[in-house]
Write an enzyme that holds these catalytic residues in place. Structure first.
Site, PDB file in Angstrom:
ATOM      1  N   CYS A   1       9.915  29.104 -55.560  1.00  0.00           N
ATOM      2  CA  CYS A   1      11.250  29.680 -55.757  1.00  0.00           C
ATOM      3  C   CYS A   1      11.871  29.326 -57.097  1.00  0.00           C
ATOM      4  O   CYS A   1      12.845  29.965 -57.505  1.00  0.00           O
ATOM      5  CB  CYS A   1      12.201  29.187 -54.676  1.00  0.00           C
ATOM      6  SG  CYS A   1      12.085  30.165 -53.228  1.00  0.00           S
TER       7      CYS A   1
HETATM    8  C1  MLC Z   1      15.420  29.419 -41.262  1.00  0.00           C
HETATM    9  C2  MLC Z   1      16.887  29.316 -40.848  1.00  0.00           C
HETATM   10  C3  MLC Z   1      17.544  30.681 -41.122  1.00  0.00           C
HETATM   11  C4  MLC Z   1      16.936  29.014 -39.403  1.00  0.00           C
HETATM   12  O1  MLC Z   1      18.253  28.832 -38.959  1.00  0.00           O
HETATM   13  P1  MLC Z   1      18.591  27.691 -37.889  1.00  0.00           P
HETATM   14  O2  MLC Z   1      18.200  26.406 -38.542  1.00  0.00           O
HETATM   15  O3  MLC Z   1      20.013  27.883 -37.461  1.00  0.00           O
HETATM   16  O4  MLC Z   1      17.676  28.087 -36.705  1.00  0.00           O
HETATM   17  P2  MLC Z   1      16.555  27.304 -35.884  1.00  0.00           P
HETATM   18  O5  MLC Z   1      15.234  27.632 -36.491  1.00  0.00           O
HETATM   19  O6  MLC Z   1      16.907  25.865 -35.726  1.00  0.00           O
HETATM   20  O7  MLC Z   1      16.720  28.028 -34.519  1.00  0.00           O
HETATM   21  C5  MLC Z   1      17.945  28.020 -33.786  1.00  0.00           C
HETATM   22  C6  MLC Z   1      17.752  28.767 -32.500  1.00  0.00           C
HETATM   23  O8  MLC Z   1      17.532  30.155 -32.797  1.00  0.00           O
HETATM   24  C7  MLC Z   1      16.315  30.601 -32.200  1.00  0.00           C
HETATM   25  N1  MLC Z   1      15.691  31.587 -33.068  1.00  0.00           N
HETATM   26  C8  MLC Z   1      14.838  31.370 -34.090  1.00  0.00           C
HETATM   27  N2  MLC Z   1      14.470  32.527 -34.624  1.00  0.00           N
HETATM   28  C9  MLC Z   1      15.107  33.498 -33.960  1.00  0.00           C
HETATM   29  C10 MLC Z   1      15.150  34.906 -34.072  1.00  0.00           C
HETATM   30  N3  MLC Z   1      14.446  35.563 -34.985  1.00  0.00           N
HETATM   31  N4  MLC Z   1      15.936  35.606 -33.236  1.00  0.00           N
HETATM   32  C11 MLC Z   1      16.659  34.963 -32.289  1.00  0.00           C
HETATM   33  N5  MLC Z   1      16.668  33.631 -32.146  1.00  0.00           N
HETATM   34  C12 MLC Z   1      15.894  32.902 -32.961  1.00  0.00           C
HETATM   35  C13 MLC Z   1      15.493  29.340 -32.055  1.00  0.00           C
HETATM   36  O9  MLC Z   1      14.543  29.534 -31.025  1.00  0.00           O
HETATM   37  C14 MLC Z   1      16.529  28.313 -31.726  1.00  0.00           C
HETATM   38  O10 MLC Z   1      16.849  28.409 -30.375  1.00  0.00           O
HETATM   39  P3  MLC Z   1      17.264  27.123 -29.498  1.00  0.00           P
HETATM   40  O11 MLC Z   1      18.556  26.661 -30.121  1.00  0.00           O
HETATM   41  O12 MLC Z   1      17.410  27.696 -28.131  1.00  0.00           O
HETATM   42  O13 MLC Z   1      16.161  26.144 -29.678  1.00  0.00           O
HETATM   43  C15 MLC Z   1      17.632  28.240 -41.632  1.00  0.00           C
HETATM   44  O14 MLC Z   1      17.236  26.949 -41.223  1.00  0.00           O
HETATM   45  C16 MLC Z   1      17.386  28.333 -43.111  1.00  0.00           C
HETATM   46  O15 MLC Z   1      17.501  29.380 -43.739  1.00  0.00           O
HETATM   47  N6  MLC Z   1      17.113  27.221 -43.752  1.00  0.00           N
HETATM   48  C17 MLC Z   1      16.901  27.219 -45.190  1.00  0.00           C
HETATM   49  C18 MLC Z   1      15.599  27.765 -45.449  1.00  0.00           C
HETATM   50  C19 MLC Z   1      15.255  27.821 -46.851  1.00  0.00           C
HETATM   51  O16 MLC Z   1      16.021  27.676 -47.782  1.00  0.00           O
HETATM   52  N7  MLC Z   1      14.063  28.031 -47.043  1.00  0.00           N
HETATM   53  C20 MLC Z   1      13.540  28.130 -48.313  1.00  0.00           C
HETATM   54  C21 MLC Z   1      12.653  29.255 -48.232  1.00  0.00           C
HETATM   55  S1  MLC Z   1      11.447  29.025 -49.400  1.00  0.00           S
HETATM   56  C22 MLC Z   1      11.955  29.880 -50.698  1.00  0.00           C
HETATM   57  O17 MLC Z   1      13.103  30.133 -50.874  1.00  0.00           O
HETATM   58  C23 MLC Z   1      10.851  30.465 -51.490  1.00  0.00           C
HETATM   59  C24 MLC Z   1       9.921  29.553 -52.206  1.00  0.00           C
HETATM   60  O18 MLC Z   1      10.162  28.350 -52.413  1.00  0.00           O
HETATM   61  O19 MLC Z   1       8.926  30.115 -52.629  1.00  0.00           O
END
Ligand code: MLC
Length: 380
Positions: A163
């Site tokens: 990224c």
């Molecule tokens: C991925 C996320 C959106 C996830 O959000 P949350 O942390 O709130 O969610 P979670 O994974 O803990 O899940 C919370 C609850 O939602 C459910 N849940 C998960 N996915 C779901 C979906 N698609 N639809 C419905 N519900 C869903 C889970 O089962 C869980 O349920 P229950 O609560 O029942 O267990 C977030 O954490 C995020 O964006 N973090 C930052 C990520 C980031 O910056 N990544 C960098 C990417 S790399 C990048 O940028 C590129 C690179 O480096 O090349």
């Protein structure tokens, strides 16, 4: 651009360019396709699920995606196959070696726009960096292919810092200007992220989109009247397994693992959120002060576009108050996460309105972990 006496050794951003694929996928379309895949999988495996041998898949939801990430839609290069539950991946015909590759094609489009906006002839550019997280092939470099297509006499190479590729590319280009090794450098980030995204993974199927950006970094002495002085740059990496992709040539050495889910993008999203926010906020504040800038005086933050909540927290820690959309613009809602291109799209779309003398920050963060900060001031 022949009078070397005009060169100052001070790097600036002369212009940026953007290529946006025409196809978009809304969350509604994405979730509808994903849930059809889930229902089919669960129906096809009903007996095994009942017996406890196969785990039932869970459906996705538009509300979750929007609330957890802030993403509402994404642009992609090949919508049909991605939404087809039988395929759920991009598809296009393989190109011959005589045709321009996909990455080079969209990179060239973004580059041409940057050159046009700067009033720069490609023949005056000295170097091309293809700085992106998902390379199409290892060699020959896409940067050299782009260089040839644009008619640039100089050098080019590919670089991948996930990224943070674009900001690492900007610092590299700025260093060439500072050292006198180049006068004009194109930093191009073609990001066809749809190739590395696991569209069947509920936790991440909504995250990424496709795009290409270009940044023209030049010596202040030859830059157009309106440009952005690069006041300072800072790069940082800290190893983490929380964002990972194990795809590579050595997969052949362990054939049992080939094609497994870890050969695509995987992440521990919550850990990324918790660990990256403080790391990036601290880096910005410290480096702003090192460059003699008041972080709270930054007029605009063009942050990496991965998650709206992360950007809200980072901006608040830097500015000392909840940032407005004007202070920390979002493009994530319509582009999703476009890896290294995200902060550049934000800058490209939301910088013309700033006044001469305004300072701002282009900032990336992501896999590695990696983070890059580029402090700029408008000159008009
Ligand atoms: C991925 C996320 C959106 C996830 O959000 P949350 O942390 O709130 O969610 P979670 O994974 O803990 O899940 C919370 C609850 O939602 C459910 N849940 C998960 N996915 C779901 C979906 N698609 N639809 C419905 N519900 C869903 C889970 O089962 C869980 O349920 P229950 O609560 O029942 O267990 C977030 O954490 C995020 O964006 N973090 C930052 C990520 C980031 O910056 N990544 C960098 C990417 S790399 C990048 O940028 C590129 C690179 O480096 O090349």
């Amino acid at each position: 651009m022949t009078q070397s006496e005009k060169l100052t050794g001070r790097p600036v951003i002369s212009a940026t360019g953007l290529f946006t694929p025409s196809d978009t996928i809304t969350n509604e379309e994405l979730v509808e396709s994903f849930n059809r895949y889930v229902e089919r999988h669960n129906a096809d495996n009903a007996a095994a699920i009942e017996a406890g041998d196969v785990e039932a898949l869970q459906t996705s939801s538009v509300e979750f995606i929007e609330k957890a990430s802030g993403i509402k839609a994404r642009h992609v290069m090949a919508k049909g196959p991605i939404l087809n539950p039988e395929i759920m991946a991009p598809r296009w015909p393989e190109r011959s070696n005589e045709e321009l590759s996909m990455l080079a094609e969209i990179g060239v489009k973004a580059a041409r726009q940057a050159l046009e906006r700067a009033g720069r002839d490609a023949a005056e550019v000295d170097a091309v960096l293809c700085a992106a997280s998902n390379m199409e092939r290892p060699y020959p470099a896409m940067a050299i292919e782009i260089q040839q297509e644009l008619g640039i006499d100089g050098f080019g190479f590919d670089m991948n810092v996930a990224c943070s590729s674009a900001t690492f590319g900007i610092q590299t280009a700025a260093d060439y200007i500072r050292s006198g090794n180049a006068r004009s450098v194109l930093v191009i980030s073609p990001e066809i992220t749809s190739g590395h995204l696991n569209w069947r993974d509920r936790d991440s199927h909504f995250i990424f989109g496709d795009v290409a950006t270009a940044v023209l970094v030049e010596d202040a002495g030859i830059a157009p009247a309106t440009h952005w002085d690069i006041l300072g740059t800072k790069l940082k990496t800290v190893f983490s397994n929380n964002i990972r992709n194990n795809f590579g040539f050595l997969n052949r050495a362990s054939p049992a693992g080939e094609g497994k889910a870890d050969k695509l993008f995987v992440q521990e999203g919550r850990k990324v959120f918790k660990e990256v926010v403080p790391m990036v906020a601290e880096m910005i504040v410290t480096e702003a002060e090192n460059f003699g800038l008041d972080p709270q005086g930054l007029r605009r933050l063009w942050l990496h576009q991965a998650n709206a909540g992360m950007n809200r927290l980072i901006a608040q820690r830097v500015l000392g108050h909840e940032a407005t959309a004007d202070e920390s613009p979002t493009v994530l809602d319509t582009y999703a996460n476009t890896s290294s291109a995200g902060s550049i799209i934000a800058f490209h779309k939301h910088s013309d309105d700033l006044e001469a003398g305004d300072t701002g920050l282009i900032c990336s963060f992501g896999a590695g972990y990696s983070a890059g900060a580029v402090f700029v001031r408008k000159v008009a």
